[in-house]
Design a protein around this motif. Sequence first.
Motif: not given
Length: 447
Positions: A81-109
């Motif tokens: 929310s403060d505009g800084q990149h955050s890709l580590g555990p617990g970040s929204d980005f990590a949550e997004l990758l988890g959501a895409l995995a549940h929806l069927g996206e491959s590990e490689r992608q």
Amino acid sequence: MTAHDRRVGAATLKRLRLSRGWSLADTARSLIDTASRLGQPFGSSLASVQRSVARWESATAPILPGERYQLLLAHLYARSSDGQHSLGPGSDFAELLGALAHLGESERQLHELRALLLRTATDAGGGLLALLGPTTQHAMHEALADPTCIDEELLAGIRTAVADVNHQVGSIPFVRLQLLLAPIVESCRRLLTAAVPPPLLPELRSIAAQAYTLAGRFAFETRDDGASRALYTAATDTAGRIGDPWQRAVVHMSHALVTLYSTPGIESARTLVDAAVRDARAGTSITVRGRAHALQAEIAARAGARQHAQAALSLAWYDMDGDRDGDPSSSSFSPAHLRGFDGLCELYVGDPAVAHAAFARSAQALTKPRERVQRAIVTTDQALARIRLGDPHAATELLHDCIDGASSTGGRVATIRLHRARQELRPWRTEGFVADLDDHLIDALGR
């Protein structure tokens, strides 16, 4: 993916959207704006994009966002929310990758998507903040201000960040990986000179030794040999204070490999490999012991000592064929890597046809993104075996692929091996296929 998995993915996407205070329309507008900022403007209307967002979050029949939408969502959620990149555990980005995995996206992608966003973070000057989750970021700031605040959770977060950088080798150029790792190295240095609670020192030293070793390799790959030597010295000293010798053996092996390509002759590298073998034999990691014996075999083969090389190889295979369950090392060294050493020994003191077969088997098994650099090295050696078998045309076909691999990662060892293979093509320097190879070398590597 089960229906339950897809519902979990959809619910996660909805939770992420609501945590930002966005409506479906807000999210659609953000996606359209992001696409425009990235130079990929949409031809779809706001209403059409909004319907897509709703379908991803459907409680009854959710769908996986397409690759273009995944990229846009990644750019949206990679920033806090403060505009800084955050890709580590617990970040929204990590949550997004988890959501895409549940929806069927491959590990490689998902790996490729994450690598792409890490490139973006380094473009923006991000480093440690991009790799640590929000909670760990806060804990790190507190620990640097007051080292007595350091705890096991923070150390686990730092170790994960170091492993994350290591995992990106082969996907991201070394110069960018160096940017990602530098703040972690500096943080380790500061913490090791501070009043850290004694029970936590062994784990901190273990993490620091790994970070220094990795940074030493990156400095070598980016042709800063002075910095590389200093980092390996720090890694050796730190690993020597841990207690289990296998961790110092890992440092010696990495140092030996870069020394082999940055110092004339093989004696300096041999000294380091011998030290690695001593530490590995005294340590508790069978995998590290196997790798140390493999390096010992390579050094012996380069020196023309066939019997010594074969004996060391036999020990390496004995180690790798043993029971390695519960091995304390997280090393990725595998039988596929060891076959490459089989090939090297045959190339230097044996039969090039046997070497070629060993290299081919090794390269075929090295398929993971993390193994891309090693695959380029092994394939270059395979081409060298083809040259010695009298088939230079087929060798250049392999070398074209190796050039692309070395160019994408900036790997120094792969580049050095490429040029050595090119030198062996001198008898055919007037042939068109060699001229094509030279053009490719110049275009891709500038030399």
